[in-house]
Design an enzyme around this catalytic site. Sequence first.
Site, mmCIF file in Angstrom:
data_model
loop_
_atom_site.group_PDB
_atom_site.id
_atom_site.type_symbol
_atom_site.label_atom_id
_atom_site.label_comp_id
_atom_site.label_asym_id
_atom_site.label_seq_id
_atom_site.Cartn_x
_atom_site.Cartn_y
_atom_site.Cartn_z
ATOM 1 N N ASP A 93 67.595 -9.036 59.338
ATOM 2 C CA ASP A 93 68.998 -9.431 59.438
ATOM 3 C C ASP A 93 69.232 -9.809 60.902
ATOM 4 O O ASP A 93 68.977 -9.005 61.800
ATOM 5 C CB ASP A 93 69.889 -8.256 59.016
ATOM 6 N N LYS A 183 63.839 -38.577 49.525
ATOM 7 C CA LYS A 183 63.682 -39.187 48.206
ATOM 8 C C LYS A 183 62.888 -40.491 48.306
ATOM 9 O O LYS A 183 63.062 -41.265 49.246
ATOM 10 C CB LYS A 183 65.054 -39.452 47.574
ATOM 11 N N ASP A 236 81.127 -32.457 52.017
ATOM 12 C CA ASP A 236 79.902 -32.103 51.326
ATOM 13 C C ASP A 236 79.022 -33.314 51.075
ATOM 14 O O ASP A 236 77.788 -33.218 51.159
ATOM 15 C CB ASP A 236 80.246 -31.435 49.982
ATOM 16 N N HIS A 241 75.373 -37.391 52.766
ATOM 17 C CA HIS A 241 74.502 -38.356 52.114
ATOM 18 C C HIS A 241 74.995 -39.793 52.213
ATOM 19 O O HIS A 241 74.213 -40.707 52.486
ATOM 20 C CB HIS A 241 74.312 -37.966 50.656
ATOM 21 N N LYS A 339 82.633 -35.635 41.502
ATOM 22 C CA LYS A 339 82.106 -34.750 40.472
ATOM 23 C C LYS A 339 82.816 -35.040 39.146
ATOM 24 O O LYS A 339 83.919 -35.569 39.115
ATOM 25 C CB LYS A 339 82.304 -33.285 40.873
#
Length: 489
Positions: A93, A183, A236, A241, A339
Amino acid sequence: MPATPASPATLLVIFGASGDLAQRMLLPSLYGLQQAGLLPDGLRILGTARSELDDAAFRANVADAVRAQVPAADLDDGSLDTLLARIGYQPADSSDGASMERLGARIRELRDGDILYHLSTAPRFYGPICDALGALDLAGPGTRVMLEKPIGHDLASAIAINDGVACVFDEDRVFRVDHYLGKEGVQNLIALRFGNAMFEPLWNSRHIQHVQITVAETVGVEGRGDYYDTSGAMRDMVQNHLLQLLCLTAMEPPSRFEPTAVRNEKIKALRSLRRIGRAEALHETVSGQYTSGAVGGRVVPGYVEELGRTSRTETFVALRAHIDNWRWSGVPFYLRTGKRLPSRATEIHLQFRAVPHSIFDPGARIAPNALTIRLQPEERIELRLMSKTPGLDRTGLQLSQVALDLDMHEEFAAASRRPAYERLYLDALEGNGTLFVRRDETEAAWEWVDAVIDGWRANDIAPKPYPAGTWGPASAVAITERHGHTWRE
């Protein structure tokens, strides 16, 4: 002075080794590399997290993760046993000095060359972990560190985290991960642009009318509600991206395919991205939040039902962006992510300008050429052209749009498709930073994204509702159509 070339790492230390990312992606990727014979013979792997496990328990954990994620046809007991023999575990930790001392002793025991630390933890722990490694004299020459993006929550927090890491690790030893860059399809974009003579002369405002970049997901927050509600689609996905895909699409040709040259051109594209300020946020951006609906024939709840409380967090973003340089002046870049959309897709779509004059019958419709580079769920390149419609035309040629379609899976059926983290791990172990993100890229992206979010706050722009299974709010359609363009769906 140029940095001294890195030696291949002989020890990989994974912080957060019992976490979700490690179970779903990291450990199965290491198995894939082992099965393919690509891991260096002498490489040792040490997992660490706060979970109190010993070597045997962690190896059982690794075996379970591999069996859960790897298709049964690709499982090989011999390869798995060989991987497990490389693996150990040491609980630690970063806030507990004694446990970090024990971790340091284990690292010294295993060290036989360069070390790669992979911090698969929340970004707030990056600084403390690096501080602890520095205090243990385990962060000097011959060590490097992988960091998972997003780095921070905004520009200020990104600077603070980067400063904390920089106190211990020089920038050329820091490897910031955006897994999209690993990718095959993203790397193929670079090959398509710079390995073919026919595209690059057309890759500019004289020939391209507009560009669309879409990252669409059918899933909801999938148990990540607490994280996602503090992040949203802008932080996000766009900051991560979409801006990376924009840079690779828009950047100038690098002098060589090597880390400094590639990343220099990416940062030039980012710094040419026109700021969307408070006034522009009203008509150049759209944010949305999904409500209940149907995706793939299945009824799904809305975002607030999944979250269990009211929220103004956006699950959808559409933007109209501009790059102010000679190559792209006047060409809009439409960015879209969300989404609970109708289909899963990541693609870059370049719409070419119409022919300047038609020689055909006035009734003949000539659609502009278009190039679509699809990255997922399948990798393919589609070039749409005009062709004569078969038949004995007596009133002039009849034209139809046809597609030259390259299915990468079909074309390279004999070559196995590799998960992104396999490529990223190999590059980081060898010290090759080409497909990783530099500090100035991260901070330039946050600066641009922060301006959009500031515009939403200043104008009190709340996300517009859209039913799950649709392509976002109606205003997302208007953001293109009022300029004479249409989203590709």
